[in-house]
Write a protein that holds these residues in place. Sequence first.
Motif, PDB file in Angstrom:
ATOM      1  N   ILE A 129       0.872  -1.270  -0.004  1.00 41.24           N
ATOM      2  CA  ILE A 129      -0.153   0.085   0.185  1.00 41.24           C
ATOM      3  C   ILE A 129       1.001   1.332  -0.112  1.00 41.24           C
ATOM      4  O   ILE A 129       2.028   1.572   0.840  1.00 41.24           O
ATOM      5  N   GLU A 130       0.742   2.181  -1.031  1.00 43.21           N
ATOM      6  CA  GLU A 130       1.557   3.272  -1.148  1.00 43.21           C
ATOM      7  C   GLU A 130       0.803   4.402  -0.472  1.00 43.21           C
ATOM      8  O   GLU A 130      -0.225   4.743  -0.345  1.00 43.21           O
ATOM      9  N   ILE A 131       1.634   5.187   0.376  1.00 46.80           N
ATOM     10  CA  ILE A 131       1.253   6.150   1.271  1.00 46.80           C
ATOM     11  C   ILE A 131       1.863   7.562   0.634  1.00 46.80           C
ATOM     12  O   ILE A 131       3.197   7.609   0.438  1.00 46.80           O
ATOM     13  N   PHE A 132       1.130   8.573   0.305  1.00 43.76           N
ATOM     14  CA  PHE A 132       1.707   9.867   0.165  1.00 43.76           C
ATOM     15  C   PHE A 132       1.327  10.817   0.864  1.00 43.76           C
ATOM     16  O   PHE A 132       0.185  11.013   1.323  1.00 43.76           O
ATOM     17  N   GLU A 133       2.382  11.563   1.631  1.00 43.02           N
ATOM     18  CA  GLU A 133       2.207  12.206   2.590  1.00 43.02           C
ATOM     19  C   GLU A 133       1.841  13.886   2.368  1.00 43.02           C
ATOM     20  O   GLU A 133       1.865  14.053   1.159  1.00 43.02           O
TER      21      GLU A 133
END
Lengths: 300, 225
Positions: A129-133
């Motif tokens: 799961i990719e997370i973009f802050e």
Amino acid sequence: MKAIFEHIFEIVTVDATSGIVPRSGLNAALTAFSSAAMAFLAVFAFALALAAGQLAKNWGSEFAGQATIVIVASETDMEDRVDRVLQVLETTPGIALARAMDLDEQRELLEPWFGPDLPVEQLSLPRLIEIFEEGRGFDAESLRLRLAEEVPDATLDDHARWQQPLAKASSRLRGLAVLSIILIAGVTAAVIALAAQGALAANAQVIGVLRLIGARDDFIETAFVRRFTLRALAGATGGGLIGALAVSILPGSQSEGALLSGLGPSGLQWFWLLLIPILAGGVAYAATLGAARRALRTLP
Amino acid sequence: MIELENVAYSYGGAHLFGDVSFRLEPGSFHFLTGPSGAGKTTLLRLCYGALQPTSGQVRFFESDLGAMTRDDVALMRRRIGVVHQDCQFLDHLSVADNIALPLVVAGRDMLVQVPNLKDLIGWVGLKHRDSAFPTELSGGERQRAALARAVIMSPDAILADEPTGNIDWDMSQRLLRLLIDLNRTGKTILLATHDLSLIRAAKAHVQARVLRIADRQIQLAGSDL
């Protein structure tokens, strides 16, 4: 400082002393060759410094503001775990977007290592799961604790674990490259000083004649310094050009699958290489001037 | 112009001179003579500041050598032309370039001096040899080239160390005539030689004083020459 620059300018542009120091001799060849070899090595050290900086920058910028959650679960539980993780992330401050990577994207990630025909459907792969802050980002420690409690199969990878040592390594690499350039400059200075000292000793008769007819020490110094500085400049230009040519054939950033690609200088960075012959000329100037002054103090 | 006062000079524990005094007046012609090994070359070197005396004073144009900086000595040497027995050329430069070298050293524009240079080369009879290298010249030609180099800056004094030592009589006479011509233009000449016949030949044409080195002293030689 101004006087030094004026002296260097005079040495390069005014040829009043041209031809007074005999051209032939091993010292002359030694100066040109050592300058060429050192410039060649300096280009590589310089490229290494640039590459180390570029690597740190690449790794830093590519993953800045990103993190990944890895879920290792059985096939039957996987979708449930993905949904639960996404729910946790939705309520976590500092996260702009979180999305589960599909199988095609995971295949793409694995392709450089396993080739394009990897049957990912048949493998029990973890889901990513990719997370973009957003803003100042999320609190990684709090998120880890929440995941451990709510979805124990999920692990947060904020890249710091491997990014920091790599950044540290690239920074050390850059330090080593700079140290190499300093050492190369030192060795060049030593070789040229020895060559100049040898030339001065071999040309004691020339110095005697010049003194007999009223030459001041600065005139004699200039004659020798000019000869050695220009030789070093020519040698370093040649060596630097060959080095630049060698660096230019390093794999480019577009080369497929090259992990350490795009490490040579690019764009305006090439102009920095021009400094290498100039630096060699400066080193030769200082080394020869020092040797000449010492020799002229002792010669009759 | 050049003055030695109570000059002593020792080298390696040996006393070459003790209490030597003399003065070269402007426009004078002096011979310095004495047997081989008497110290003519050493005395001459003291006379152009190549050696520092062990004691006593050497003065150039009223300035004490001991108080001169290296740059001062260099500038003083531009006013004193020196002709060595072995000439001392830069062998990789042509005769013309060697003769013009003092101009280069002094920073004068060589091109401006070219007519003078050609005249000078003609005066010493080397017009046809100006592009030759020093190693290609005969002994006499080398001495004449060295004389041309010594006078190109129009110095006040010319010091010559055995300039006729390696050349035949006719060439010696030719060189002597050049020195006498220079003296007639007001130049001070000090010529070191052991050749008494040369001194006798010169005395027919010029008022010359003869300084003789004997017993580590300078004596003014009389009519015995």
